[in-house]
Motif scaffolding. Sequence first.
Motif, short mmCIF file in Angstrom:
data_model
loop_
_atom_site.label_atom_id
_atom_site.label_comp_id
_atom_site.label_asym_id
_atom_site.label_seq_id
_atom_site.Cartn_x
_atom_site.Cartn_y
_atom_site.Cartn_z
N LEU A 77 -2.76 -14.83 12.19
CA LEU A 77 -3.71 -14.08 13.01
C LEU A 77 -4.23 -12.87 12.25
CD1 LEU A 77 -1.71 -14.07 16.37
CD2 LEU A 77 -3.56 -15.61 15.70
N ILE A 78 -5.54 -12.70 12.23
CA ILE A 78 -6.16 -11.57 11.54
C ILE A 78 -6.24 -10.40 12.51
CG2 ILE A 78 -8.26 -10.76 10.41
CD1 ILE A 78 -8.41 -13.43 9.09
N VAL A 79 -5.84 -9.23 12.02
CA VAL A 79 -5.85 -8.01 12.83
C VAL A 79 -6.63 -6.93 12.10
CG1 VAL A 79 -3.65 -8.59 13.95
CG2 VAL A 79 -3.65 -7.18 11.88
N PRO A 83 -0.67 -1.68 10.59
CA PRO A 83 0.40 -0.72 10.88
C PRO A 83 0.48 -0.34 12.37
CG PRO A 83 -0.73 -0.09 8.87
CD PRO A 83 -1.53 -1.21 9.50
N ALA A 84 -0.66 -0.16 13.02
CA ALA A 84 -0.66 0.20 14.44
C ALA A 84 -0.13 -0.95 15.29
CB ALA A 84 -2.06 0.59 14.90
N ASP A 85 -0.54 -2.18 14.97
CA ASP A 85 -0.04 -3.35 15.72
C ASP A 85 1.46 -3.49 15.55
OD1 ASP A 85 -2.54 -3.99 16.73
OD2 ASP A 85 -2.95 -5.51 15.20
N VAL A 86 1.94 -3.33 14.32
CA VAL A 86 3.38 -3.46 14.06
C VAL A 86 4.15 -2.38 14.81
CG1 VAL A 86 5.16 -3.26 12.27
CG2 VAL A 86 3.11 -4.64 11.85
N ALA A 87 3.65 -1.17 14.80
CA ALA A 87 4.34 -0.08 15.50
C ALA A 87 4.46 -0.38 16.99
CB ALA A 87 3.60 1.25 15.27
N LEU A 121 0.83 -11.81 11.00
CA LEU A 121 -0.28 -10.90 11.24
C LEU A 121 -0.82 -10.49 9.88
CD1 LEU A 121 1.14 -8.57 14.06
CD2 LEU A 121 -0.16 -10.70 14.29
N PHE A 122 -2.12 -10.56 9.70
CA PHE A 122 -2.73 -10.32 8.40
C PHE A 122 -3.92 -9.40 8.55
CE2 PHE A 122 -5.81 -11.38 5.07
CZ PHE A 122 -5.03 -11.19 3.94
N GLN A 123 -3.97 -8.35 7.73
CA GLN A 123 -5.13 -7.47 7.67
C GLN A 123 -5.75 -7.62 6.30
OE1 GLN A 123 -4.47 -3.34 8.65
NE2 GLN A 123 -6.44 -2.72 7.80
N PRO A 124 -6.98 -8.17 6.23
CA PRO A 124 -7.62 -8.33 4.93
C PRO A 124 -7.84 -6.98 4.25
CG PRO A 124 -8.81 -9.53 6.65
CD PRO A 124 -7.79 -8.67 7.33
N ALA A 125 -7.83 -7.00 2.92
CA ALA A 125 -8.12 -5.79 2.16
C ALA A 125 -9.55 -5.37 2.43
CB ALA A 125 -7.91 -6.05 0.66
N ARG A 126 -9.76 -4.08 2.48
CA ARG A 126 -11.11 -3.58 2.69
C ARG A 126 -11.87 -3.61 1.37
NH1 ARG A 126 -8.27 -1.16 6.76
NH2 ARG A 126 -9.27 -1.36 8.79
N SER A 127 -13.09 -4.08 1.41
CA SER A 127 -13.91 -4.18 0.20
C SER A 127 -14.51 -2.88 -0.20
CB SER A 127 -15.03 -5.19 0.39
OG SER A 127 -14.53 -6.40 0.86
#
Length: 127
Positions: A77-79, A83-87, A121-127
């Motif tokens: 799942l892309i988030v 860090p906020a979701d994990v917390a 949970l996966f957050q893509p790197a910001r370009s």
Amino acid sequence: MSQTIVNLRYMVDDVEAAVEWYTKHLRFSLISSHAPAFADIKRGSLRLLLSGPTSSAGRPMPDGEQPLPGGWNRIHLIVDDLPADVASLRIAGVQFPNDIVTAPGGSQILLVDPSGNLVELFQPARS
């Protein structure tokens, strides 16, 4: 052939507990429930089929092998804010077998549903 819904089946020990966990923690919505055997839930274009031990998918194979939950296959799942979701999930008591891992493509963490199935949970790197 074009399809807008992707279906994935997870074997679970307790259908009602799985529905509660996915809807409470990961914002899935209930489509239908035939607990204790089966339920299906949805998030975006993902339909997750939760199959308990008494479902047709829970029947043993001809050689006696029994379908079981767990393993390394997982929903990804892309988030937007890992860090906020994990917390917030940690506060809710969700289990994580690892910490956030960051690589060139982004950051990820695994969490474990009540039956031992993994979710990433996966957050893509910001370009």
